[in-house]
Design a protein around this motif. Structure first.
Motif, mmCIF file in Angstrom:
data_model
loop_
_atom_site.group_PDB
_atom_site.id
_atom_site.type_symbol
_atom_site.label_atom_id
_atom_site.label_comp_id
_atom_site.label_asym_id
_atom_site.label_seq_id
_atom_site.Cartn_x
_atom_site.Cartn_y
_atom_site.Cartn_z
ATOM 1 N N LEU A 24 -12.495 -1.001 -12.155
ATOM 2 C CA LEU A 24 -12.615 -1.811 -11.520
ATOM 3 C C LEU A 24 -11.599 -1.248 -10.320
ATOM 4 O O LEU A 24 -11.067 0.485 -10.162
ATOM 5 N N LEU A 25 -12.134 -1.320 -9.162
ATOM 6 C CA LEU A 25 -11.859 -1.226 -8.042
ATOM 7 C C LEU A 25 -10.375 -1.457 -7.700
ATOM 8 O O LEU A 25 -10.661 -3.075 -7.052
ATOM 9 N N ILE A 26 -9.219 -0.719 -7.317
ATOM 10 C CA ILE A 26 -8.003 -1.500 -6.745
ATOM 11 C C ILE A 26 -7.301 -1.174 -5.779
ATOM 12 O O ILE A 26 -7.119 0.185 -5.858
ATOM 13 N N GLU A 27 -6.898 -2.085 -5.097
ATOM 14 C CA GLU A 27 -6.459 -1.782 -3.990
ATOM 15 C C GLU A 27 -5.871 -2.768 -3.191
ATOM 16 O O GLU A 27 -5.103 -3.764 -3.839
ATOM 17 N N VAL A 28 -4.502 -1.466 -2.910
ATOM 18 C CA VAL A 28 -3.859 -2.556 -2.355
ATOM 19 C C VAL A 28 -2.811 -2.166 -0.946
ATOM 20 O O VAL A 28 -3.408 -1.127 -0.300
ATOM 21 N N ASP A 29 -1.954 -3.050 -0.820
ATOM 22 C CA ASP A 29 -2.063 -3.162 1.347
ATOM 23 C C ASP A 29 -0.413 -3.662 0.761
ATOM 24 O O ASP A 29 0.340 -3.774 0.500
ATOM 25 N N GLY A 30 0.042 -2.892 2.369
ATOM 26 C CA GLY A 30 1.562 -3.410 2.158
ATOM 27 C C GLY A 30 2.473 -1.649 3.576
ATOM 28 O O GLY A 30 1.278 -1.357 4.017
ATOM 29 N N SER A 31 2.966 -1.929 3.729
ATOM 30 C CA SER A 31 4.525 -1.018 4.023
ATOM 31 C C SER A 31 3.628 0.805 2.993
ATOM 32 O O SER A 31 3.086 0.593 1.953
ATOM 33 N N HIS A 32 3.929 1.904 3.951
ATOM 34 C CA HIS A 32 3.666 3.251 2.947
ATOM 35 C C HIS A 32 4.384 3.115 2.001
ATOM 36 O O HIS A 32 3.644 3.880 1.154
ATOM 37 N N GLN A 33 5.834 2.426 1.579
ATOM 38 C CA GLN A 33 6.179 3.224 0.210
ATOM 39 C C GLN A 33 5.624 2.405 -0.460
ATOM 40 O O GLN A 33 5.526 2.274 -1.640
ATOM 41 N N LEU B 168 -8.951 3.703 -9.351
ATOM 42 C CA LEU B 168 -10.305 3.634 -10.138
ATOM 43 C C LEU B 168 -10.175 3.592 -11.366
ATOM 44 O O LEU B 168 -9.319 4.162 -12.191
ATOM 45 N N ALA B 169 -10.222 2.075 -12.228
ATOM 46 C CA ALA B 169 -9.706 2.158 -13.246
ATOM 47 C C ALA B 169 -10.901 1.927 -14.336
ATOM 48 O O ALA B 169 -11.657 1.099 -14.333
ATOM 49 N N LEU B 170 -11.018 2.852 -15.291
ATOM 50 C CA LEU B 170 -12.612 2.385 -16.417
ATOM 51 C C LEU B 170 -12.459 2.417 -17.538
ATOM 52 O O LEU B 170 -11.062 2.719 -17.727
#
Lengths: 463, 463
Positions: A281-290, A229-231
């Motif tokens: 801003l709610l920033i979501e990332v996805d991918g591998s665990h690392q 979460l970015a403020l």
């Protein structure tokens, strides 16, 4: 333009389809004359509600309707917000696809054959258990149907990274004028033979024909996901932050934006501990665990020097807490006022910090409560005007304010709709967006697929 | 159908465009009457070669051509393989976009405005220096143009993960019938207003109008990349391996396939140390530095138990060695025979191990050398028939064999073209792929944009 439907054509429909698929009871006709559109729209009781069970049923239905001049109003779950599924003339019939709800996943080919009545969430859960992923995530996904999603070219937060519904539709079966069957595309990702009729039907809002099945593309399901979460104290820093993230190699799977009024509405309703800031801003990332850990670290390193406060989640519970601000927005707004017009304009994100104050000016001029949130990465902003449902005068003010918001969006080189479609409510702006030559092409395409104007007449294009 | 162009209309073109933009020398006309199509096709000397320098020039050009009935043959770099850029009637003019080669990148919006004559590789290098990425990678990318790529909806290995050219075109400016200008789309990712004219123009092979600029989507550039080479003793294990990878959460950025004959051709030409196996896969992954290592490890764990030999690269040099097999295929095939028909059919990858032996049967029946390689993840197979250019009889055999390959592709629910387009060479198969009702729609769309059949006449659709 259309009168009331005579008994004879209805009998003919019952004869070819079977009585169990043609419902003429007043209750059903009334139930199927609504959708989720929040403002008053043109609406009529249909003559009947039709429940086809197969492609062949749809061929029979369209053949009779084309012979008899009966308008057809296709319907998924009726969760649309622009009147797309609403019957507008009494002579018409609603075509509900709820009984065509089968799907078949081919894991080895990473594709699925789906009927239009499949509930989006049920399909998504099923494919995810197989290690595959169908990304489009309109907020209605728990009850909306794949057919409706395809007709509207549905989007959602994840479409920033993964693309909208259109990019997952590899092929379609449909029934067009005179009951003609067409089959477009194939269960393959690459196909450049001929003009792309598939992509033309996606997003056509049921005005070109009735879709009876679709071949969908599936992709590998990301193994991990993480959110920060970015403020922001300054609105103009939001755009700068997005650029920094994008050019660092991090491709967020969602970039959800809330303005100061949206944050305030949430905190007033059910405090989640957000400070008074200009935007978040709610920033979501996805991918591998690392990689999600690496991405989060990079985002922190990029944004902290800008003076942006960053909150990260250490576990699933903390992550849900981060998202709770976004998720409680709906009830929070409902708590403020009984009525809400949620528009879904799109503006290039470079104009965000310039346009938002202009939207606020509009709200002030019309003396309305306004809250903005949306999918900032793709410039898709939900501009919400709140009003008291019992106060028709306030409602009308909200409708006029929305018109000005559309005009602003077009002036900023944007679009009148990023997700909800044109339907009935945005028709008058379409010519402006397309220009005369472009609008004539749209009409020409409509005429080609539907020369009698019987597929969802009055939607998208003005008669 | 068309005669030779009279002097008067040519004078008119020179008058409105300026003499420097209309070249009627025999040398130029001859130079611009070819493209890279490897087989004999219908071809004519154009009356002139036109070099527009702006959208306004194109409007003037199309206006005169529409008045005078002059066919226009648009051309990027002429690297197409199906005759798309070739003039077929003497009355026609070639429209070369090489002078319209400017582009403008907006980093903050992650979009670019490009003219059709921009060289794809130059554009890609430029945006990558800014931390952004334009994925489409047709093998001609070093010299082909963005305009040509858009007209053909170009693909390439990376399109498995990132999608084809169509998915990166957010908007277009074009000139259609009578010199009408249209502007479609916007520099935003989500836009569901009206039918998608943008996606309809992409892949239309210059038959609907002339594209004068495009708005392209850019995405974050992946920070890292890694490759493994997998060697298979059994053809049917290739499909199984792809499924295992896809359902493990690993999304390869390329899955390049070579069959036993392709491997042999490479080893005979310039040995790179490949054993005699039935097939190989070059598997590329991209993402963050840590995720590519994680992905490679997962791929090894999945494939080794299947008895698949895996070779990984420890550094950039070793990685290039892995790719050398794929990259030396072109010269290796050239070394075997002087002529090559490289078709680009698509079949769902589940049918791969069943279809390849059938293709081999066809090659045997026509007594031809055949080599198969391609982008296995998306089922796009390059079936190459090799022949001696001086031997017209062998060339004809190769052409007949190709027809059978197309028929097989359609029987396997595939497409006659995944990357190269229909152009002149695949027209006769298009009706089969679309069916009569679908084919009539294609013709209707053509008529709508180009009622006089002057934009690239004779391509895609049969007259």
């Amino acid at each position: 333009m259309f009168g009331v439907l005579k008994r004879k054509p209805l009998d003919k429909l019952m004869e070819v389809l079977g009585k169990g698929k043609v419902n003429t009871s007043l209750v059903e006709r009334r139930l199927y004359s609504y959708d989720a559109t929040p403002i008053p729209i043109q609406r009529a009781l249909p003559s009947a509600v039709i429940f086809p069970e197969s492609h062949e049923d749809v061929v029979k239905l369209v053949s009779v309707c084309y012979e008899e001049g009966i308008p057809m109003f296709p319907r998924g779950a009726g969760s649309g917000l622009t009147g797309g599924a609403v019957p507008t003339v009494e002579k018409g019939v609603v075509v509900s696809f709820e009984r065509m709800n089968h799907f078949d996943v081919n894991v080895d080919n990473a594709t699925a054959e789906v009927q239009p009545g499949v509930i989006t969430a049920q399909f998504q859960e099923y494919v995810e258990k197989l290690g595959l992923f169908y990304p489009p995530d309109p907020s209605s996904f728990k009850y909306s149907t794949l057919g409706g999603n395809i007709a509207e070219n549905a989007g959602g937060p994840r479409c920033l990274k993964y693309g909208v519904t259109r990019e997952y539709v590899l092929g379609l079966s449909a029934v067009i004028k005179d009951g003609l069957s067409i089959k477009t595309g194939n269960p393959v990702i690459k196909d450049v033979a001929g003009y792309d009729i598939t992509k033309l039907l996606v997003g056509s809002e049921g005005t070109l024909g009735l879709i009876t099945s679709a071949t969908l593309k599936l992709i590998p399901k990301p193994r991990a996901r993480a959110t920060v979460l970015a403020l922001f104290d300054k609105l103009e820093d939001v755009g700068k932050a997005v650029t920094k993230i994008f050019t660092s190699g991090v491709f967020p799977s969602a970039l959800e934006f809330m303005d100061a009024d949206a944050i305030k509405a949430v905190e007033d309703y059910k405090p989640v501990g957000l400070p008074k800031v200009e935007a978040l801003l709610l920033i979501e990332v996805d991918g591998s665990h690392q990689s999600v850990q690496e991405d989060i670290r990079i985002i922190e390193e990029l944004l902290r020097p800008m003076g942006v406060e960053i909150r990260t989640a250490k576990n699933r519970e903390e992550e849900e807490k981060l998202w709770s601000a976004r998720k409680s927005l709906g009830p929070a707004l409902g708590n403020l006022k009984s009525g809400k017009i949620n528009e879904d304009i799109v503006i290039p994100r470079i104009y965000l910090s310039e346009a938002i104050p202009k939207f606020r000016e509009v709200a002030q001029r019309y003396n309305l409560l306004m809250v903005i949130f949306g999918h900032i990465g793709d410039g898709n902003l939900h501009v919400n005007f709140l009003y008291d449902k019992a106060n028709r005068e306030e409602e009308e003010r909200a409708e006029r304010a929305v018109d000005e918001v559309f005009e602003l969006a077009l002036r900023y080189n944007g679009s009148i709709t990023g997700e909800h479609g044109v339907g009935l409510t945005k028709r008058k702006f379409l010519r402006w967006q397309f220009g005369d030559a472009g609008y004539e092409l749209l009409k020409g395409i409509k005429l080609l697929f539907d020369p009698k104007n019987l597929f969802n007449p009055g939607k998208v294009l003005e008669d």
